[in-house]
Design a protein around this motif. Structure first.
Motif, PDB file in Angstrom:
ATOM      1  N   LEU A  53      23.727 -31.196  33.118  1.00 54.66           N
ATOM      2  CA  LEU A  53      23.560 -32.350  32.231  1.00 54.66           C
ATOM      3  C   LEU A  53      22.091 -32.732  32.096  1.00 54.66           C
ATOM      4  O   LEU A  53      21.612 -33.068  31.010  1.00 54.66           O
ATOM      5  N   ASN A  54      21.366 -32.674  33.226  1.00 58.27           N
ATOM      6  CA  ASN A  54      19.929 -32.975  33.187  1.00 58.27           C
ATOM      7  C   ASN A  54      19.185 -31.990  32.293  1.00 58.27           C
ATOM      8  O   ASN A  54      18.227 -32.378  31.593  1.00 58.27           O
ATOM      9  N   ALA A  55      19.633 -30.733  32.307  1.00 60.99           N
ATOM     10  CA  ALA A  55      18.957 -29.705  31.517  1.00 60.99           C
ATOM     11  C   ALA A  55      19.062 -29.960  30.016  1.00 60.99           C
ATOM     12  O   ALA A  55      18.196 -29.524  29.249  1.00 60.99           O
ATOM     13  N   VAL A  56      20.109 -30.673  29.600  1.00 63.58           N
ATOM     14  CA  VAL A  56      20.272 -30.969  28.171  1.00 63.58           C
ATOM     15  C   VAL A  56      19.913 -32.420  27.868  1.00 63.58           C
ATOM     16  O   VAL A  56      20.255 -32.957  26.810  1.00 63.58           O
ATOM     17  N   GLY A  57      19.252 -33.066  28.836  1.00 57.57           N
ATOM     18  CA  GLY A  57      18.741 -34.403  28.592  1.00 57.57           C
ATOM     19  C   GLY A  57      19.702 -35.542  28.859  1.00 57.57           C
ATOM     20  O   GLY A  57      19.482 -36.663  28.397  1.00 57.57           O
ATOM     21  N   ILE A  58      20.758 -35.289  29.594  1.00 65.59           N
ATOM     22  CA  ILE A  58      21.735 -36.333  29.921  1.00 65.59           C
ATOM     23  C   ILE A  58      21.528 -36.760  31.369  1.00 65.59           C
ATOM     24  O   ILE A  58      21.351 -35.914  32.261  1.00 65.59           O
TER      25      ILE A  58
END
Length: 288
Positions: free
Chosen positions: A135-140
């Motif tokens: 999720l962090n990798a896609v900005g979440i």
């Protein structure tokens, strides 16, 4: 027919009847009768409303009942919709190696509870889980899967969906394969599209099978114990403590067997009531 010949069939089924009576019927009757006793008293005291009346005054029981219904409402419809999609996919004429795909979709049901719970706890760990990293990798931002009520409910729902979708898909697939092919051929001659066929042929003919899966899934979720125990331990707080967990706590941790029995049979009555409602709303006279 001689008396000996009349007795012979009963002699063959006698072992099963004895086992059923000793291991099922007698415990069922005994546990139900226990729900009418105050098992805190010594000796046990008959009090018809002591346990059953407490159910509607126990705030913790009502909270666990609410949690259970929330999981049913969130998880069961999504899982069955996904199972229908998978079943249609597995029934496609264009699909090669169908056996492998069917095994892959059905495989989660054979995985041990403890094993898959450990994997899910690692994947959905709040601090270093792979899901939050993704999720962090896609900005979440991170989701508190076990640290928030919504996240914990979502985690349990996802785990149940992963485990049981394939099981229901296989049942629905059997229903799909029982639909006569000439109905589809006739609709194609009339110019019906794939979506129209699915909407007006597939779904109506799958109605009894989907109803069966709905009833089984509802009953299964009412008895939900393993996933919240292993994944969230009923937390945070009591936000994922189910009614089956509360029954276990009362019966086998607090040794309040009477109240635990009342909770158990209340679950049974709720399940029967929901099943009747589902049959009434989704069933038809032709299904009977």
């Amino acid at each position: 027919m001689s008396p000996k010949n009349r007795i012979t069939p009963y002699a063959f089924i006698a072992p099963y009847l004895i086992a059923f009576g000793c291991l099922w019927l007698i415990p069922i009757i005994y546990s139900f009768s226990m729900s009418f006793f105050n098992t805190r008293a010594r000796p046990w005291k008959f009090d018809m409303l002591h346990n059953w009346g407490r159910l509607f005054e126990d705030a913790l029981f009502l909270a666990t009942l609410k949690n259970t219904f929330l999981i049913i409402l969130v998880q069961v419809p999504f899982m069955l919709a996904l199972a229908v999609i998978f079943a249609v996919f597995l029934n496609s004429k264009l699909l090669f190696l169908k056996g492998i795909y069917r095994f892959a979709i059905f495989a989660p049901i054979v995985v041990a509870d403890a094993a898959y719970a450990v994997i899910f706890r690692l994947l959905f760990n709040d601090d270093f889980g792979f899901v939050n990293q993704l999720l962090n990798a896609v900005g979440i931002a991170d989701i508190a899967w076990t640290g928030s009520s919504a996240g914990a409910i979502a985690l349990i729902s996802i785990s149940l969906t992963w485990r049981w979708t394939g099981y229901n898909a296989v049942i629905i697939l059997a229903g799909l394969q029982s639909i006569p092919k000439d109905i589809y051929e006739a609709s194609e001659l009339d110019g019906a599209s794939r979506f129209t066929q699915f909407l007006y042929i597939t779904l109506p003919n799958l109605k009894p099978v989907i109803l069966l899966c709905l009833v089984l899934s509802t009953f299964g979720t009412l008895q939900l114990f393993t996933e919240p125990t292993l994944l969230t331990e009923g937390g945070p707080g009591v936000s994922t403590t189910t009614v089956a967990m509360y029954m276990y706590q009362q019966g086998f941790k607090s040794f309040n067997f009477g109240y635990g029995s009342a909770i158990a049979y209340f679950i049974v009555f709720i399940g029967l009531g929901l099943s009747l409602i589902q049959f009434k709303l989704l069933g038809s006279k032709s299904d009977a």
